[in-house]
Design an enzyme around this catalytic site. Structure first.
Site, PDB file in Angstrom:
ATOM      1  N   HIS A   1      11.840  -5.327   1.878  1.00  0.00           N
ATOM      2  CA  HIS A   1      10.606  -6.127   1.999  1.00  0.00           C
ATOM      3  C   HIS A   1      10.351  -6.916   0.720  1.00  0.00           C
ATOM      4  O   HIS A   1      10.036  -8.027   0.730  1.00  0.00           O
ATOM      5  CB  HIS A   1       9.281  -5.057   2.083  1.00  0.00           C
ATOM      6  CG  HIS A   1       8.835  -4.444   3.326  1.00  0.00           C
ATOM      7  ND1 HIS A   1       7.926  -5.467   4.168  1.00  0.00           N
ATOM      8  CD2 HIS A   1       9.546  -3.834   4.118  1.00  0.00           C
ATOM      9  CE1 HIS A   1       7.820  -4.781   5.281  1.00  0.00           C
ATOM     10  NE2 HIS A   1       8.700  -3.720   5.415  1.00  0.00           N
TER      11      HIS A   1
ATOM     12  N   THR B   1       0.757  -1.074  -0.015  1.00  0.00           N
ATOM     13  CA  THR B   1      -0.028   0.003   0.044  1.00  0.00           C
ATOM     14  C   THR B   1       0.935   1.102  -0.069  1.00  0.00           C
ATOM     15  O   THR B   1       0.359   2.339  -0.158  1.00  0.00           O
ATOM     16  CB  THR B   1      -0.972   0.079   1.299  1.00  0.00           C
ATOM     17  OG1 THR B   1      -0.097   0.093   2.273  1.00  0.00           O
ATOM     18  CG2 THR B   1      -1.846  -1.180   1.245  1.00  0.00           C
TER      19      THR B   1
ATOM     20  N   GLU C   1       0.877  -3.225  -6.166  1.00  0.00           N
ATOM     21  CA  GLU C   1       1.161  -2.036  -5.402  1.00  0.00           C
ATOM     22  C   GLU C   1      -0.094  -1.233  -5.823  1.00  0.00           C
ATOM     23  O   GLU C   1      -0.091  -0.661  -6.938  1.00  0.00           O
ATOM     24  CB  GLU C   1       2.435  -1.570  -6.166  1.00  0.00           C
ATOM     25  CG  GLU C   1       3.688  -2.507  -5.795  1.00  0.00           C
ATOM     26  CD  GLU C   1       4.996  -1.908  -6.448  1.00  0.00           C
ATOM     27  OE1 GLU C   1       5.022  -0.577  -7.051  1.00  0.00           O
ATOM     28  OE2 GLU C   1       5.966  -2.403  -6.113  1.00  0.00           O
TER      29      GLU C   1
END
Length: 175
Positions: A49, A32, A61
């Protein structure tokens, strides 16, 4: 099953959420975070990540969590994270400007997200920051964000069957 994983900064919440999702054959990782061009430290965080995720996971995304949860797909949805979604959404609805309608638009987007969590047929793991145990921010904007995230966390927690709190890398069952 809907699970909310809460924790402070660097508490292990994302790592634990990823471990929970790792038991699933198919995972849609809903990233996000908005882009922050020119912010090298932010890009490094995102890269870390990304490196942790198995190559079999599909990364989406997007700030449209409700849209992802509304899809009837067999993949578990791992949403990381609600705090970044809220930041992105506040910017998108113009909450920081003098334009009218920002608070109403924010509330509508929060309502849409919570309804999607409540009604999804997908297994979902959501990650969010627990900011209610920190210092009271000095500025109204910090207090406003903290309050909005606390309310969002409460509403999402109510919609989940399981709520975990990560402290120092240790997940504890809240619900």
């Amino acid at each position: 099953m809907r699970t909310l994983v809460l924790g402070g900064a660097r508490s292990g919440k994302s790592t634990h959420a990823e471990a929970l999702a790792g038991a699933s054959e198919r995972v849609d990782y809903v990233a996000t975070a908005p882009a922050r061009p020119g912010d090298d430290e932010w890009a490094e965080r995102i890269a870390l990540h990304q490196q942790r995720r198995p190559s079999s996971w599909r990364t989406l995304e997007t700030g449209d969590i409700a849209g992802v949860l509304g899809r009837n797909e067999p993949a578990l949805a791992l949403v990381d994270c609600l705090a970044l979604w809220l930041t992105r959404t506040m910017d998108e609805v113009g909450i920081w400007s003098d334009e009218p309608g920002g608070p109403e638009a924010l509330q509508a987007r929060v309502d849409e997200l919570v309804a999607a969590v409540e009604s999804t047929t997908r297994e979902v793991v959501l990650v969010s920051n627990e900011v209610g145990m920190s210092v009271v921010p000095e500025h109204w904007s910090g207090r406003f964000f903290r309050d909005q995230l606390g309310i969002l966390n409460m509403r999402v927690a109510a919609a989940c069957e399981s709520v975990l709190l990560c402290v120092a890398g240790i997940p504890m069952t809240v619900k």
